[in-house]
Scaffold this active site. Structure first.
Site, mmCIF file in Angstrom:
data_model
loop_
_atom_site.group_PDB
_atom_site.id
_atom_site.type_symbol
_atom_site.label_atom_id
_atom_site.label_comp_id
_atom_site.label_asym_id
_atom_site.label_seq_id
_atom_site.Cartn_x
_atom_site.Cartn_y
_atom_site.Cartn_z
ATOM 1 N N ASP A 242 36.755 19.330 67.301
ATOM 2 C CA ASP A 242 37.843 19.772 68.179
ATOM 3 C C ASP A 242 39.160 19.143 67.754
ATOM 4 O O ASP A 242 40.217 19.505 68.262
ATOM 5 C CB ASP A 242 37.535 19.383 69.639
ATOM 6 C CG ASP A 242 38.585 19.891 70.620
ATOM 7 O OD1 ASP A 242 38.919 21.093 70.555
ATOM 8 O OD2 ASP A 242 39.083 19.092 71.440
ATOM 9 N N ILE B 128 35.207 14.872 69.294
ATOM 10 C CA ILE B 128 36.081 15.264 70.405
ATOM 11 C C ILE B 128 37.142 14.171 70.608
ATOM 12 O O ILE B 128 37.936 14.214 71.532
ATOM 13 C CB ILE B 128 35.214 15.502 71.679
ATOM 14 C CG1 ILE B 128 35.957 16.243 72.791
ATOM 15 C CG2 ILE B 128 34.601 14.218 72.189
ATOM 16 C CD1 ILE B 128 35.875 17.713 72.706
ATOM 17 N N ARG C 215 32.865 -0.716 70.988
ATOM 18 C CA ARG C 215 33.368 -2.005 70.485
ATOM 19 C C ARG C 215 32.507 -3.161 70.978
ATOM 20 O O ARG C 215 32.224 -4.088 70.244
ATOM 21 C CB ARG C 215 34.820 -2.214 70.923
ATOM 22 C CG ARG C 215 35.818 -1.811 69.852
ATOM 23 C CD ARG C 215 37.198 -1.718 70.419
ATOM 24 N NE ARG C 215 37.238 -0.775 71.554
ATOM 25 C CZ ARG C 215 38.358 -0.377 72.162
ATOM 26 N NH1 ARG C 215 39.507 -0.847 71.780
ATOM 27 N NH2 ARG C 215 38.310 0.486 73.153
ATOM 28 N N ARG D 215 39.426 11.706 67.859
ATOM 29 C CA ARG D 215 40.625 11.871 67.050
ATOM 30 C C ARG D 215 40.237 12.198 65.607
ATOM 31 O O ARG D 215 39.302 11.617 65.048
ATOM 32 C CB ARG D 215 41.472 10.595 67.054
ATOM 33 C CG ARG D 215 42.334 10.427 68.290
ATOM 34 C CD ARG D 215 43.488 11.442 68.342
ATOM 35 N NE ARG D 215 44.316 11.286 69.519
ATOM 36 C CZ ARG D 215 44.167 11.981 70.651
ATOM 37 N NH1 ARG D 215 43.220 12.902 70.758
ATOM 38 N NH2 ARG D 215 44.991 11.792 71.669
ATOM 39 N N GLU E 67 46.726 17.950 62.579
ATOM 40 C CA GLU E 67 46.815 19.160 63.415
ATOM 41 C C GLU E 67 48.241 19.716 63.431
ATOM 42 O O GLU E 67 49.187 18.928 63.424
ATOM 43 C CB GLU E 67 46.386 18.822 64.855
ATOM 44 C CG GLU E 67 44.938 18.398 64.927
ATOM 45 C CD GLU E 67 44.537 17.858 66.296
ATOM 46 O OE1 GLU E 67 45.338 17.955 67.242
ATOM 47 O OE2 GLU E 67 43.415 17.339 66.394
ATOM 48 N N LEU F 104 31.753 4.609 74.364
ATOM 49 C CA LEU F 104 31.152 4.845 75.685
ATOM 50 C C LEU F 104 32.115 4.388 76.791
ATOM 51 O O LEU F 104 31.774 3.552 77.617
ATOM 52 C CB LEU F 104 29.789 4.162 75.793
ATOM 53 C CG LEU F 104 28.849 4.826 76.800
ATOM 54 C CD1 LEU F 104 28.388 6.194 76.311
ATOM 55 C CD2 LEU F 104 27.633 3.947 77.077
ATOM 56 N N GLY F 105 33.319 4.981 76.756
ATOM 57 C CA GLY F 105 34.283 4.774 77.854
ATOM 58 C C GLY F 105 34.046 5.836 78.910
ATOM 59 O O GLY F 105 32.939 6.352 79.063
ATOM 60 N N ARG F 106 35.117 6.176 79.611
ATOM 61 C CA ARG F 106 34.978 7.160 80.707
ATOM 62 C C ARG F 106 34.434 8.488 80.191
ATOM 63 O O ARG F 106 33.503 9.062 80.771
ATOM 64 C CB ARG F 106 36.335 7.405 81.351
ATOM 65 C CG ARG F 106 37.010 6.194 81.953
ATOM 66 C CD ARG F 106 38.406 6.648 82.366
ATOM 67 N NE ARG F 106 39.221 5.619 82.951
ATOM 68 C CZ ARG F 106 40.043 4.833 82.256
ATOM 69 N NH1 ARG F 106 40.108 4.939 80.940
ATOM 70 N NH2 ARG F 106 40.794 3.929 82.865
ATOM 71 N N HIS G 75 41.630 21.927 69.161
ATOM 72 C CA HIS G 75 41.955 20.816 70.078
ATOM 73 C C HIS G 75 42.124 21.321 71.526
ATOM 74 O O HIS G 75 43.213 21.248 72.099
ATOM 75 C CB HIS G 75 43.219 20.070 69.622
ATOM 76 C CG HIS G 75 43.323 18.688 70.208
ATOM 77 N ND1 HIS G 75 43.914 17.631 69.538
ATOM 78 C CD2 HIS G 75 42.923 18.181 71.404
ATOM 79 C CE1 HIS G 75 43.870 16.553 70.301
ATOM 80 N NE2 HIS G 75 43.274 16.868 71.444
HETATM 81 C C1 8YV Z 1 45.578 16.537 74.506
HETATM 82 C C2 8YV Z 1 44.034 14.557 74.157
HETATM 83 O O1 8YV Z 1 45.394 17.259 73.352
HETATM 84 O O2 8YV Z 1 44.423 13.328 76.117
HETATM 85 C C3 8YV Z 1 44.226 13.309 74.920
HETATM 86 O O3 8YV Z 1 44.146 12.240 74.294
HETATM 87 O O4 8YV Z 1 43.663 14.547 73.038
HETATM 88 C C4 8YV Z 1 44.277 15.862 74.802
HETATM 89 O O5 8YV Z 1 44.026 15.835 76.126
HETATM 90 C C5 8YV Z 1 46.803 15.687 74.318
HETATM 91 O O6 8YV Z 1 47.161 15.153 75.535
HETATM 92 C C6 8YV Z 1 47.989 16.464 73.766
HETATM 93 O O7 8YV Z 1 48.276 17.597 74.526
#
Ligand code: 8YV
Length: 325
Positions: free
Chosen positions: A259, A233, A178, A235, A264, A155-157, A282
């Site tokens: 996503d 959304i 955390r 990692r 990747e 629950l960050g930005r 992504h």
């Molecule tokens: C981009 C991201 O895929 O900002 C991030 O952490 O996962 C995405 O905005 C990344 O910056 C690579 O282009």
């Protein structure tokens, strides 16, 4: 501090957004190598690099290869590809690109959630394939947002921007982070598994790194249950993808929307085979508008640093490093 920014050498290992290259090229002495591999940097380059701009891996050995390195500007808010802890031990500043992508990524998270629940990709394919004419209306979806309780991990930005949107959808909201967040009234759960037990829908915004690696595994998915929906959304490294593919195949959970992936652009066959998985390449922040803003912030951090004004958006690990040299 250099008297002229054009004397400052900035290295870009690997690919990066063209606007970063344009901004750096017009301001600094810009050098490029194929990837963040010390073997690709000759002695002359090693001696002169003072800044790095990167969206790919910058590990401890790469940081150590440049004795005059002062700052690494990451293109992206997630900076798990940069060894920021090691950078801190070397007094090297690390910056990222928060805020400018928050709303875009939150928008994408909602799109992914609704696509997953209401099967919008499959429904459009049904129309395009002529099935609406040949077979009739698209089958009613089992998935719906109605009546769900959504748990947010992280629950960050971005997590908060997703929660704000979800309030408008009239669903119950809970979270794991955390530590508990002061300025929200959502129910807090002390672990990802505890949260998964309490809700039927998870949106994970968790960052990468050792602390979250494989966080979503067999126990978590079983806790989420047969009506459960998992949206990622954050990692890919946070998910045991084999366990997720199995849970999708055997009905341990209802569906997933992803996503991000651990290797990747490769996506495991088990996830490609899962009809109940909605898979995005992504695209969380991937609009021209938002990527331009990220590119500017990445470059602006370097300009600010080498103008003696300090970093604009330092990461927590290196926040305490003073403007220097
Ligand atoms: C981009 C991201 O895929 O900002 C991030 O952490 O996962 C995405 O905005 C990344 O910056 C690579 O282009």
């Amino acid at each position: 501090m250099s008297s002229s920014l054009s004397d400052v050498t900035i290295l870009v290992p690997g690919p990066i957004h063209p606007r970063v290259l344009a901004r750096l090229g017009e301001t600094f002495d810009l050098c490029r190598i194929e990837r963040g591999d010390p073997a690709l940097a000759d002695a002359a380059l090693r001696g002169k690099v003072r800044g790095i701009a990167s969206l790919t891996a910058v590990n401890a050995a790469f940081i150590d290869a440049f004795p005059g390195l002062e700052i690494v500007a990451n293109f992206g808010v997630g900076y798990d590809a940069i060894d920021a802890r090691h950078a801190a031990t070397r007094d090297v500043m690390v910056t990222n690109t928060p805020d400018v992508l928050t709303e875009e990524v939150a928008d994408t998270a909602i799109a992914l959630l609704l696509s997953t629940l209401r099967e919008t990709t499959k429904a459009e394919n049904w129309l395009r394939a002529g099935d609406w004419v040949a077979k009739g209306p698209y089958p009613l979806t089992r998935g719906t947002l109605r009546g769900r309780t959504v748990g947010i991990i992280g629950l960050g930005r971005i997590g908060k921007a997703i929660a704000r949107r979800l309030e408008g959808f009239g669903v119950a909201i809970a979270y794991h982070n955390r530590s508990p967040v002061d300025d929200v009234a959502y129910a807090y759960h002390a672990s990802p598994v505890d949260l998964a037990k309490a809700v039927d829908t998870i949106i994970s915004v968790a960052p990468g790194g050792a602390a979250t690696a494989g966080m979503v595994g067999t126990e978590f998915l079983a806790a989420l249950g047969p009506d459960g929906v998992f949206i990622n959304i954050g990692r890919g490294s946070t998910v045991n993808e084999e366990a997720l593919a199995k849970a999708l195949a055997d009905g341990t959970i209802l569906a997933a929307g992803l996503d991000v992936f651990s290797a990747e652009p490769k996506v495991p066959q088990g996830l490609l085979d899962a009809a109940n998985a909605t898979l995005f390449p992504h695209i969380g922040s991937a609009s021209i508008h938002t990527r331009n803003a990220m590119a500017d912030l990445c470059a602006d951090n370097l300009v600010s640093w080498f103008s003696g004004k300090g970093p604009m958006t330092p990461v927590p690990e290196t926040k305490a490093i003073n403007r220097k040299r």
